[in-house]
Design a protein around this motif. Structure first.
Motif, PDB file in Angstrom:
ATOM      1  N   GLY A 198     -11.436  12.385 -19.833  1.00 15.00           N
ATOM      2  CA  GLY A 198     -11.007  13.344 -20.532  1.00 15.00           C
ATOM      3  C   GLY A 198      -9.467  13.277 -19.918  1.00 15.00           C
ATOM      4  N   LYS A 199      -8.882  14.383 -19.514  1.00 12.86           N
ATOM      5  CA  LYS A 199      -7.373  14.189 -19.037  1.00 12.86           C
ATOM      6  C   LYS A 199      -7.264  13.544 -17.590  1.00 12.86           C
ATOM      7  N   LEU A 200      -8.531  13.394 -16.944  1.00 12.41           N
ATOM      8  CA  LEU A 200      -8.311  12.957 -15.486  1.00 12.41           C
ATOM      9  C   LEU A 200      -8.325  11.407 -15.565  1.00 12.41           C
ATOM     10  N   GLY A 201      -7.374  10.912 -14.961  1.00 12.25           N
ATOM     11  CA  GLY A 201      -7.257   9.302 -14.731  1.00 12.25           C
ATOM     12  C   GLY A 201      -7.901   9.035 -13.403  1.00 12.25           C
ATOM     13  N   TYR A 202      -8.244   7.722 -13.306  1.00 12.47           N
ATOM     14  CA  TYR A 202      -8.708   7.069 -11.824  1.00 12.47           C
ATOM     15  C   TYR A 202      -8.300   5.727 -11.821  1.00 12.47           C
ATOM     16  N   LYS A 203      -8.154   5.178 -10.544  1.00  9.24           N
ATOM     17  CA  LYS A 203      -7.682   3.874 -10.590  1.00  9.24           C
ATOM     18  C   LYS A 203      -7.946   3.347  -8.869  1.00  9.24           C
ATOM     19  N   LEU A 204      -8.602   2.414  -9.021  1.00  7.69           N
ATOM     20  CA  LEU A 204      -9.153   1.583  -7.611  1.00  7.69           C
ATOM     21  C   LEU A 204      -8.786   0.156  -7.692  1.00  7.69           C
ATOM     22  N   ASP A 205      -7.897  -0.325  -6.712  1.00 11.63           N
ATOM     23  CA  ASP A 205      -7.610  -1.460  -6.610  1.00 11.63           C
ATOM     24  C   ASP A 205      -7.985  -2.315  -5.094  1.00 11.63           C
ATOM     25  N   VAL A 206      -8.705  -3.275  -5.072  1.00 10.28           N
ATOM     26  CA  VAL A 206      -9.014  -3.911  -3.437  1.00 10.28           C
ATOM     27  C   VAL A 206      -8.417  -5.152  -3.592  1.00 10.28           C
ATOM     28  N   THR A 207      -7.702  -5.458  -2.560  1.00  8.03           N
ATOM     29  CA  THR A 207      -7.132  -6.907  -2.457  1.00  8.03           C
ATOM     30  C   THR A 207      -7.952  -7.769  -1.266  1.00  8.03           C
ATOM     31  N   PHE A 208      -8.271  -8.875  -1.656  1.00  8.78           N
ATOM     32  CA  PHE A 208      -9.061  -9.611  -0.833  1.00  8.78           C
ATOM     33  C   PHE A 208      -8.305 -10.835  -0.299  1.00  8.78           C
ATOM     34  N   ALA A 209      -6.936 -10.845  -0.448  1.00  8.91           N
ATOM     35  CA  ALA A 209      -6.134 -11.725   0.492  1.00  8.91           C
ATOM     36  C   ALA A 209      -6.448 -11.860   1.971  1.00  8.91           C
ATOM     37  N   ASP A 210      -6.246 -12.898   2.397  1.00  5.40           N
ATOM     38  CA  ASP A 210      -6.287 -13.381   4.018  1.00  5.40           C
ATOM     39  C   ASP A 210      -7.600 -12.681   4.529  1.00  5.40           C
ATOM     40  N   ASN A 211      -8.869 -12.968   3.562  1.00  7.14           N
ATOM     41  CA  ASN A 211     -10.070 -12.841   4.196  1.00  7.14           C
ATOM     42  C   ASN A 211     -10.175 -11.130   4.605  1.00  7.14           C
ATOM     43  N   ALA A 212      -9.524 -10.363   4.328  1.00  5.50           N
ATOM     44  CA  ALA A 212      -9.823  -9.081   4.631  1.00  5.50           C
ATOM     45  C   ALA A 212      -9.629  -8.128   3.285  1.00  5.50           C
ATOM     46  N   ALA A 213     -10.402  -7.051   3.135  1.00  2.00           N
ATOM     47  CA  ALA A 213     -10.692  -6.136   2.090  1.00  2.00           C
ATOM     48  C   ALA A 213      -9.368  -5.011   2.227  1.00  2.00           C
ATOM     49  N   GLY A 214      -8.538  -4.980   1.551  1.00  2.00           N
ATOM     50  CA  GLY A 214      -7.368  -4.017   1.602  1.00  2.00           C
ATOM     51  C   GLY A 214      -7.272  -3.192   0.464  1.00  2.00           C
ATOM     52  N   VAL A 215      -7.417  -1.736   0.879  1.00  2.00           N
ATOM     53  CA  VAL A 215      -7.478  -1.005  -0.528  1.00  2.00           C
ATOM     54  C   VAL A 215      -5.892  -0.750  -1.053  1.00  2.00           C
ATOM     55  N   ARG A 216      -5.661  -0.921  -2.191  1.00  2.00           N
ATOM     56  CA  ARG A 216      -4.248  -0.725  -2.538  1.00  2.00           C
ATOM     57  C   ARG A 216      -4.416   0.755  -3.641  1.00  2.00           C
ATOM     58  N   GLU A 217      -4.050   0.570  -4.659  1.00  2.00           N
ATOM     59  CA  GLU A 217      -4.043   1.806  -5.572  1.00  2.00           C
ATOM     60  C   GLU A 217      -5.407   2.419  -5.503  1.00  2.00           C
ATOM     61  N   ALA A 218      -5.467   3.607  -5.207  1.00  2.00           N
ATOM     62  CA  ALA A 218      -6.740   4.415  -5.304  1.00  2.00           C
ATOM     63  C   ALA A 218      -6.296   5.945  -5.432  1.00  2.00           C
ATOM     64  N   TYR A 219      -6.521   6.262  -6.566  1.00  2.00           N
ATOM     65  CA  TYR A 219      -6.127   7.525  -6.801  1.00  2.00           C
ATOM     66  C   TYR A 219      -6.717   8.408  -8.028  1.00  2.00           C
ATOM     67  N   LEU A 220      -6.440   9.450  -8.152  1.00  2.00           N
ATOM     68  CA  LEU A 220      -6.733  10.437  -9.239  1.00  2.00           C
ATOM     69  C   LEU A 220      -5.467  10.800  -9.951  1.00  2.00           C
TER      70      LEU A 220
END
Lengths: 374, 374, 374
Positions: free
Chosen positions: C56-78
């Motif tokens: 509906g009018k609610l948006g979501y976004k989730l981005d995880v980066t795996f550079a340098d062999n670790a998992a780092g959360v970037r964009e993660a929002y409603l």
């Protein structure tokens, strides 16, 4: 599909559904006599990506959580649905939540409070909530029975044999009618411990998950030889009201200090003010999703729920074990079937005998969570 | 699409295919004279999420594995397919498996045993199976040639220059007919070592991947100045039978102990009892997927395969190098084109000269794997 | 959809778009009087998987980066889009880039050089580019205003209260016509520091991201009590030309060495030779995507851009602070709307007063990047 996308091959043989989850918190604590407990801040409690689907009768599911800047595997299994003596039966191979207590068996994101209850935390096995192994669940008209044999979790190093957890849980609905139902359940597990298990500790957080300093200390038990726990569940749903009580006793044998018992009790109740049916599943005896009558994202009010919970943690049977209690009031606003806002107020006490926060302490924690799950 | 979903834009310009993999093991060892080697347990050997697709003629692929509770990048590249002197040619930029030996070049999930063979493990470069750099592969009617120049892997810190690996592999099918084919292959790599490479070690697991204590120790070589290896491949397929032999010699120059050679031999053979064609690709000279004639998930028997392999590890040219052998019998049950169950029995010996498990040792390892790949 | 896939439920209520990113580099440096700075190698600077969509009018976004062999959360929002006093307004809850400077506010993958500029690096808050909290952005016809209150990043431990960042940024386009526009912007943040912040350091890389040894050292400031920064932005676009200038001053109060100021200046300009409009967004005042007139993957020449940038880093107000400058020439080849190849030449000097590379030094860095973003 009406909600999250499910993709099907032309012949319906192969399906694929992407999975996502965001759980974002703000939490604050005050009133403690320890400054380090009176802290506040934000936390991403669960950020997940995953996939699930079917290949013919074979199912698959893989969920990875990225909270706290690490990648943790959660659900990761293959499944097969069939019948056994005419009863629907599900087999699972892989990593999943063990069938153990109401709030320990289900997805936190479906449960009515921001954190799992005391029974889920205190009755957890050495191997945690999840186990890598084989599972079976059989379903009757008004009951289910689940059993599993599982080894160490997915992150275990292969330098010693696994601890093995033998687990069973069942529930029955002696009353199951249009207006509601009564739930009676019980569970038990027995755990053989690997050579690499030197101590068993357990220090559940008693406020919200953000606060690492706010815990009830069980006192570590050295040289454990055997671990088992059992629990009872009673409760039910009547129209848009629900109430559940749970109890657990965990018993750890040890070469150094004989048998130690840890117990917990949790009693909770809630009211869906806007008239929704509580999402509790009579099939599996766990919390499922709440179907919102009038979603905000369709111009409605959403679903509103008010709930209370009373938790007791008792580790005093061990020389260094503490105890604690927390009373929680929760207000949930379900925006639609996939998202909700939560507010939790927790009044708590702890009386630890080890660690940095010894002696009687009391305070209040406030938590706010925004969550989307699909 | 008939299998895993592939999505296309209306004009077919942009495609996207989600990728997933679950590989779940149970493994146990007995018979060793060291208690710490006689261990058993479960392990998630490979849990992957990823994406691949095309943007016009440009391809992309990204695979991340979450086994052992860490996130590891596997395939991560851009590709471009074109022709060179009229021959189909593929260019890759990024991280992928180097073209090196039969079992080192392809996806483990397509290969007939639970673990890669001795040649793949002993002939591996300092930079491992994967490399970040440029790749090219050209294909003839009955041959292929692949070359690459790659630097350190994706997790390397930028505090010293990369080690550079120059790698080449080719194969030819002198016989290629309806009933089968003969495969002849060879490969070579040369590696210049970065200033941050103080020693080269290699201690391949000889049972299943679960058991960290069951390895053949090569003995670390200090102050290496140069690293190269070559290998030979011979084998073929006849109807539903297959057999392959591989050999490698790796040669490490060192300031401290002169030149050291490490060698390995692997010979394997298999029979697809239910009549399927072995999945070996005559295009790339690696194992591809097995097309199941009668999938279990469509009511059939699936495909059944029995296979044997003999591996020899020889590190004795180094002062502290050990040796070992493993004989494997494998039974594979392909449920459908995307999933299989595997059972491996390994009879092994090791004779290490360093580490915790010195001297002659022998034992048996048993492995079971359930796997879905799409 | 014409590009990356967007999936919609039958009623359009639920949408889902998979996200992917590959950014693969080769980088080399020479001319430094320190051997450890004259290094070269490959690096995967950004490998991402994610999801975004709407309910509906609610948006979501989730981005995880795996550079340098670790998992780092970037964009993660409603997110929630609405109007405020008749103006389009966006609310965000979660983790995202703070609105701060031109190159600090937007996606690096959309910006014209391989690395963000000096102003983005020097003016960054203690909590970094990303913050977990609440955001609001309001848009006028020729302006926007963004504000946020954010706590520690997603990977923070809950052992102390969060540092809180209060941030604001706005821009206006006094001229906005068909041929181009003028951009004027400004920003400010104020940061209260948590008890766990013992020092504030900052050592931006001055070449490409691969080289960990090539940095300008600010000198760590102990016992900081307060942190704030402001900045100015001026620039514009005329046909297929663009130019921007930015300045920042950061001011850190400290119990140990009084107030310390850090400043940076960045001036850049570019020319899209093949006639494309620069991708700078007049809505948000950040770089967006470049629409390629004649994509290579459709048989065209792609878009070609040449750009220069001059960066100045000045940490000399602190007893141990150094300074540096870098002059960059960039050549970008946009293959299509989702992929580009980049070449950067950087001539740099550093004059550090702490660390392993003290005193005046100068050299050249060369970078090459292949990138796909969808």
């Amino acid at each position: 599909w009406r909600g999250a996308p499910v993709f099907r091959s032309a012949d319906g043989y192969f399906t694929f559904k992407p999975r996502g989850r965001l759980s974002l918190d703000w939490s604050g604590t005050d009133g403690s006599r320890f400054d380090a407990r009176n802290i506040y801040g934000t936390e991403a409690t669960d950020l997940r990506l995953g996939a699930e689907g079917t290949i013919g009768k074979l199912g698959y599911k893989l969920d990875v959580t990225f909270a706290d800047n690490a990648a943790g595997v959660r659900e990761a299994y293959l499944s097969y649905d069939t019948t056994l003596f005419g009863l629907p039966t599900e087999y699972y191979l892989g990593n999943r939540l063990r069938d153990r207590s109401i709030e320990g068996s289900g997805m936190l994101a479906r449960e009515p409070f921001m954190e799992r209850n005391a029974v889920a935390a205190v009755g957890a096995a050495y191997n945690g909530y999840f186990g890598l192994g084989g599972y079976v669940r059989t379903f009757g008209n008004n009951w289910h029975l689940g059993a599993s044999i599982t080894g160490d979790g997915v992150d275990n190093e292969g330098t010693a044999s696994d601890s093995i957890t033998y687990s069973i849980r069942g529930h029955v609905n002696p009353i199951k009618a249009r207006q509601g139902f009564v739930h009676l359940g019980s569970w038990y597990y027995y755990e053989t411990l690997g050579d690499d298990v030197a101590t068993i500790n357990n220090a559940p957080r008693i406020g919200q998950s953000f606060n690492d300093n706010l815990r009830v200390s069980s006192g570590a038990i050295a040289d454990p030889t055997r671990d088992e726990a059992w629990g009872y569940e009673v409760g039910g749903v009547f129209r848009n009201f629900w109430s559940f009580g749970e109890y657990t006793k965990r018993r750890i044998d040890s070469d150094s200090i004989d048998v130690v018992e840890r117990t917990a009790t949790s009693i909770s109740a809630g009211w869906l003010i806007t008239g929704e049916k509580p999402g509790f599943s009579t099939r599996s005896g766990i919390w499922g999703s709440t179907r919102v009558l009038s979603p905000v994202t369709s111009g409605g009010w959403g679903a509103w729920e008010i709930a209370v919970r009373f938790d007791r943690y008792d580790f005093r049977d061990a020389p260094n074990g503490g105890d604690g209690r927390s009373d929680t009031v929760g207000l949930n606003w379900y925006i639609n079937d996939w998202s909700r806002l939560m507010f939790n107020y927790v009044n708590w006490t702890t009386d630890n005998r080890v660690g940095s926060y010894r002696g009687f302490d009391a305070g209040n924690s406030f938590g706010f969570r925004a969550q989307v799950v699909f």
